[in-house]
Design a protein around this motif. Structure first.
Motif, PDB file in Angstrom:
ATOM      1  N   LEU A   1       1.318 -10.853   9.870  1.00  0.00           N
ATOM      2  CA  LEU A   1       1.802  -8.949   9.580  1.00  0.00           C
ATOM      3  C   LEU A   1       3.069  -9.547   8.708  1.00  0.00           C
ATOM      4  O   LEU A   1       4.386  -9.680   9.276  1.00  0.00           O
ATOM      5  CB  LEU A   1       1.252  -8.461  10.177  1.00  0.00           C
ATOM      6  CG  LEU A   1       1.308  -6.656  10.240  1.00  0.00           C
ATOM      7  CD1 LEU A   1      -0.045  -6.292   9.038  1.00  0.00           C
ATOM      8  CD2 LEU A   1       0.852  -5.553  10.922  1.00  0.00           C
ATOM      9  N   SER A   2       3.389  -8.354   7.420  1.00  0.00           N
ATOM     10  CA  SER A   2       4.942  -8.406   7.668  1.00  0.00           C
ATOM     11  C   SER A   2       5.408  -7.091   6.989  1.00  0.00           C
ATOM     12  O   SER A   2       3.568  -6.129   6.490  1.00  0.00           O
ATOM     13  CB  SER A   2       5.586  -9.060   5.588  1.00  0.00           C
ATOM     14  OG  SER A   2       5.213  -8.446   4.721  1.00  0.00           O
ATOM     15  N   GLY A   3       6.356  -6.554   7.107  1.00  0.00           N
ATOM     16  CA  GLY A   3       6.422  -4.933   6.765  1.00  0.00           C
ATOM     17  C   GLY A   3       7.080  -5.294   5.910  1.00  0.00           C
ATOM     18  O   GLY A   3       8.546  -5.906   5.880  1.00  0.00           O
ATOM     19  N   ASN A   4       8.469  -4.219   4.784  1.00  0.00           N
ATOM     20  CA  ASN A   4       9.126  -4.560   3.937  1.00  0.00           C
ATOM     21  C   ASN A   4      10.091  -3.086   4.800  1.00  0.00           C
ATOM     22  O   ASN A   4       9.871  -1.764   4.808  1.00  0.00           O
ATOM     23  CB  ASN A   4       8.608  -4.880   2.796  1.00  0.00           C
ATOM     24  CG  ASN A   4       7.567  -3.413   2.069  1.00  0.00           C
ATOM     25  OD1 ASN A   4       7.860  -2.040   2.464  1.00  0.00           O
ATOM     26  ND2 ASN A   4       6.501  -4.308   1.419  1.00  0.00           N
ATOM     27  N   ASP A   5      10.825  -3.123   2.981  1.00  0.00           N
ATOM     28  CA  ASP A   5      12.031  -1.636   3.422  1.00  0.00           C
ATOM     29  C   ASP A   5      11.384  -0.956   2.047  1.00  0.00           C
ATOM     30  O   ASP A   5      11.688   0.286   2.208  1.00  0.00           O
ATOM     31  CB  ASP A   5      12.909  -2.153   1.701  1.00  0.00           C
ATOM     32  CG  ASP A   5      13.568  -3.100   2.919  1.00  0.00           C
ATOM     33  OD1 ASP A   5      13.553  -3.477   4.137  1.00  0.00           O
ATOM     34  OD2 ASP A   5      14.683  -3.738   1.976  1.00  0.00           O
ATOM     35  N   GLN A   6      10.009  -1.123   1.903  1.00  0.00           N
ATOM     36  CA  GLN A   6       9.154   0.532   1.564  1.00  0.00           C
ATOM     37  C   GLN A   6       8.580   0.687   2.241  1.00  0.00           C
ATOM     38  O   GLN A   6       7.592   1.696   2.021  1.00  0.00           O
ATOM     39  CB  GLN A   6       8.685  -0.539  -0.508  1.00  0.00           C
ATOM     40  CG  GLN A   6       9.450  -0.634  -1.116  1.00  0.00           C
ATOM     41  CD  GLN A   6      10.155  -1.560  -1.227  1.00  0.00           C
ATOM     42  OE1 GLN A   6       9.751  -2.031  -0.618  1.00  0.00           O
ATOM     43  NE2 GLN A   6      11.083  -1.284  -1.021  1.00  0.00           N
ATOM     44  N   MET A   7       9.239   0.383   4.141  1.00  0.00           N
ATOM     45  CA  MET A   7       7.793   1.496   5.018  1.00  0.00           C
ATOM     46  C   MET A   7       6.351   1.006   4.215  1.00  0.00           C
ATOM     47  O   MET A   7       5.761   1.538   5.041  1.00  0.00           O
ATOM     48  CB  MET A   7       8.251   2.730   4.533  1.00  0.00           C
ATOM     49  CG  MET A   7       8.343   3.484   6.038  1.00  0.00           C
ATOM     50  SD  MET A   7       8.126   5.016   6.017  1.00  0.00           S
ATOM     51  CE  MET A   7       9.765   5.474   5.015  1.00  0.00           C
ATOM     52  N   LYS A   8       5.949  -0.742   4.298  1.00  0.00           N
ATOM     53  CA  LYS A   8       4.930  -0.870   3.893  1.00  0.00           C
ATOM     54  C   LYS A   8       4.568  -2.216   4.373  1.00  0.00           C
ATOM     55  O   LYS A   8       5.486  -3.096   4.688  1.00  0.00           O
ATOM     56  CB  LYS A   8       4.092  -0.924   2.324  1.00  0.00           C
ATOM     57  CG  LYS A   8       4.265   0.186   1.537  1.00  0.00           C
ATOM     58  CD  LYS A   8       2.998   1.027   1.502  1.00  0.00           C
ATOM     59  CE  LYS A   8       3.697   2.407   1.120  1.00  0.00           C
ATOM     60  NZ  LYS A   8       3.041   2.243  -0.565  1.00  0.00           N
ATOM     61  N   TYR A   9       3.140  -2.248   5.346  1.00  0.00           N
ATOM     62  CA  TYR A   9       2.946  -3.462   5.492  1.00  0.00           C
ATOM     63  C   TYR A   9       1.518  -3.860   4.459  1.00  0.00           C
ATOM     64  O   TYR A   9       1.773  -3.486   3.525  1.00  0.00           O
ATOM     65  CB  TYR A   9       1.261  -3.198   7.037  1.00  0.00           C
ATOM     66  CG  TYR A   9       2.634  -2.509   8.197  1.00  0.00           C
ATOM     67  CD1 TYR A   9       2.994  -3.281   9.101  1.00  0.00           C
ATOM     68  CD2 TYR A   9       1.812  -1.798   8.914  1.00  0.00           C
ATOM     69  CE1 TYR A   9       3.847  -3.133   9.943  1.00  0.00           C
ATOM     70  CE2 TYR A   9       1.856  -1.249   9.832  1.00  0.00           C
ATOM     71  CZ  TYR A   9       3.102  -2.112  10.892  1.00  0.00           C
ATOM     72  OH  TYR A   9       3.488  -1.516  12.230  1.00  0.00           O
ATOM     73  N   ASP A  10       1.701  -5.385   4.192  1.00  0.00           N
ATOM     74  CA  ASP A  10       1.140  -6.229   3.560  1.00  0.00           C
ATOM     75  C   ASP A  10      -0.518  -6.263   4.065  1.00  0.00           C
ATOM     76  O   ASP A  10      -1.070  -6.852   2.501  1.00  0.00           O
ATOM     77  CB  ASP A  10       2.163  -7.221   3.529  1.00  0.00           C
ATOM     78  CG  ASP A  10       2.153  -8.838   4.304  1.00  0.00           C
ATOM     79  OD1 ASP A  10       0.884  -7.923   5.218  1.00  0.00           O
ATOM     80  OD2 ASP A  10       1.575  -9.908   3.884  1.00  0.00           O
ATOM     81  N   LEU A  11      -1.009  -5.788   5.026  1.00  0.00           N
ATOM     82  CA  LEU A  11      -2.222  -5.818   5.783  1.00  0.00           C
ATOM     83  C   LEU A  11      -2.852  -4.179   6.102  1.00  0.00           C
ATOM     84  O   LEU A  11      -1.931  -3.428   6.081  1.00  0.00           O
ATOM     85  CB  LEU A  11      -2.627  -5.943   6.907  1.00  0.00           C
ATOM     86  CG  LEU A  11      -2.162  -8.543   6.614  1.00  0.00           C
ATOM     87  CD1 LEU A  11      -2.181  -8.969   8.161  1.00  0.00           C
ATOM     88  CD2 LEU A  11      -2.755  -8.645   5.608  1.00  0.00           C
ATOM     89  N   SER A  12      -4.113  -4.335   5.149  1.00  0.00           N
ATOM     90  CA  SER A  12      -4.567  -2.837   5.337  1.00  0.00           C
ATOM     91  C   SER A  12      -5.369  -3.187   6.569  1.00  0.00           C
ATOM     92  O   SER A  12      -6.702  -2.061   7.156  1.00  0.00           O
ATOM     93  CB  SER A  12      -5.498  -2.083   4.535  1.00  0.00           C
ATOM     94  OG  SER A  12      -6.225  -2.682   3.965  1.00  0.00           O
ATOM     95  N   GLU A  13      -5.593  -4.104   6.898  1.00  0.00           N
ATOM     96  CA  GLU A  13      -6.663  -4.939   8.228  1.00  0.00           C
ATOM     97  C   GLU A  13      -6.533  -5.408   8.839  1.00  0.00           C
ATOM     98  O   GLU A  13      -6.027  -6.843   7.702  1.00  0.00           O
ATOM     99  CB  GLU A  13      -8.074  -4.444   7.504  1.00  0.00           C
ATOM    100  CG  GLU A  13      -9.695  -4.773   8.166  1.00  0.00           C
ATOM    101  CD  GLU A  13     -10.684  -4.255   6.960  1.00  0.00           C
ATOM    102  OE1 GLU A  13     -10.844  -3.039   6.296  1.00  0.00           O
ATOM    103  OE2 GLU A  13     -11.647  -5.117   7.222  1.00  0.00           O
ATOM    104  N   ILE A  14      -7.054  -6.161  10.205  1.00  0.00           N
ATOM    105  CA  ILE A  14      -6.469  -7.001  10.765  1.00  0.00           C
ATOM    106  C   ILE A  14      -7.767  -7.084  12.026  1.00  0.00           C
ATOM    107  O   ILE A  14      -8.836  -5.503  12.157  1.00  0.00           O
ATOM    108  CB  ILE A  14      -5.336  -6.809  12.105  1.00  0.00           C
ATOM    109  CG1 ILE A  14      -4.338  -7.279  11.073  1.00  0.00           C
ATOM    110  CG2 ILE A  14      -5.961  -8.029  13.162  1.00  0.00           C
ATOM    111  CD1 ILE A  14      -2.980  -6.540  12.183  1.00  0.00           C
ATOM    112  N   THR A  15      -8.498  -8.453  11.446  1.00  0.00           N
ATOM    113  CA  THR A  15      -9.617  -8.458  11.970  1.00  0.00           C
ATOM    114  C   THR A  15      -9.123  -9.347  13.901  1.00  0.00           C
ATOM    115  O   THR A  15      -8.792 -10.443  13.344  1.00  0.00           O
ATOM    116  CB  THR A  15     -10.763  -9.164  11.321  1.00  0.00           C
ATOM    117  OG1 THR A  15     -10.734  -8.813  10.550  1.00  0.00           O
ATOM    118  CG2 THR A  15     -12.264  -9.691  12.420  1.00  0.00           C
TER     119      THR A  15
END
Ligand code: ZN
Length: 147
Positions: free
Chosen positions: A26-40
């Motif tokens: 999972l990664s998070g960026n400077d735009q306050m967003k994760y790159d995933l919306s779902e984890i299984t």
């Protein structure tokens, strides 16, 4: 001899498949967003690991990210109580609602958290989210639990 070799090959292949599905990046960026919306999460994994990477450049004091999991109904309470817990990675000490929590990282840093899947029920409603103050509204996604 041939049988043994095949067994070894299949043995290592299934070990690879097993470890692959018990881990997610999972990664998070400077735009306050994760790159995933779902984890299984599969209950066939005794333990599950989330590798969190901060892909941005902003310092931890301005744009810190962690990843925390709770029941969806507990998310806002966990995040609100976490605001005062800066010294504990923005998670209230001994918060029983928290099923998993990583430390907070800044730009360019990585961390990971490994947790037991025993507390997760198949079909339950769980969220992952960042408890850095002000982030929970944008940095959140669903945790799907399957057999
Ligand atoms: Zn964050």
């Amino acid at each position: 001899m041939k049988k043994l070799l095949l067994a070894t090959i299949f043995g290592s292949m299934s070990a690879f498949a097993y470890s692959a599905e018990c881990t997610v990046d999972l990664s998070g960026n400077d735009q306050m967003k994760y790159d995933l919306s779902e984890i299984t999460i599969s209950k066939s994994c005794k333990e599950f690991t989330i590798n969190l990477k901060h892909s941005g450049a902003l310092p931890i004091t301005a744009m810190g990210h962690n990843v925390v999991i709770s029941k969806a109904t507990d998310k806002l309470g966990v995040a609100t109580d976490g605001i005062a817990a800066k010294d504990n990675n923005y998670v209230k000490v001994d918060d029983a609602r928290v099923l998993a929590a990583s430390k907070v990282v800044g730009g360019g840093e990585s961390t990971s958290v490994t947790f037991s899947t025993a507390d997760f029920a198949v079909g339950g409603d769980y969220d992952f989210f960042c408890t850095f103050p002000g982030h929970v509204a944008l940095m959140t996604g669903k945790v799907i639990v399957k057999d």
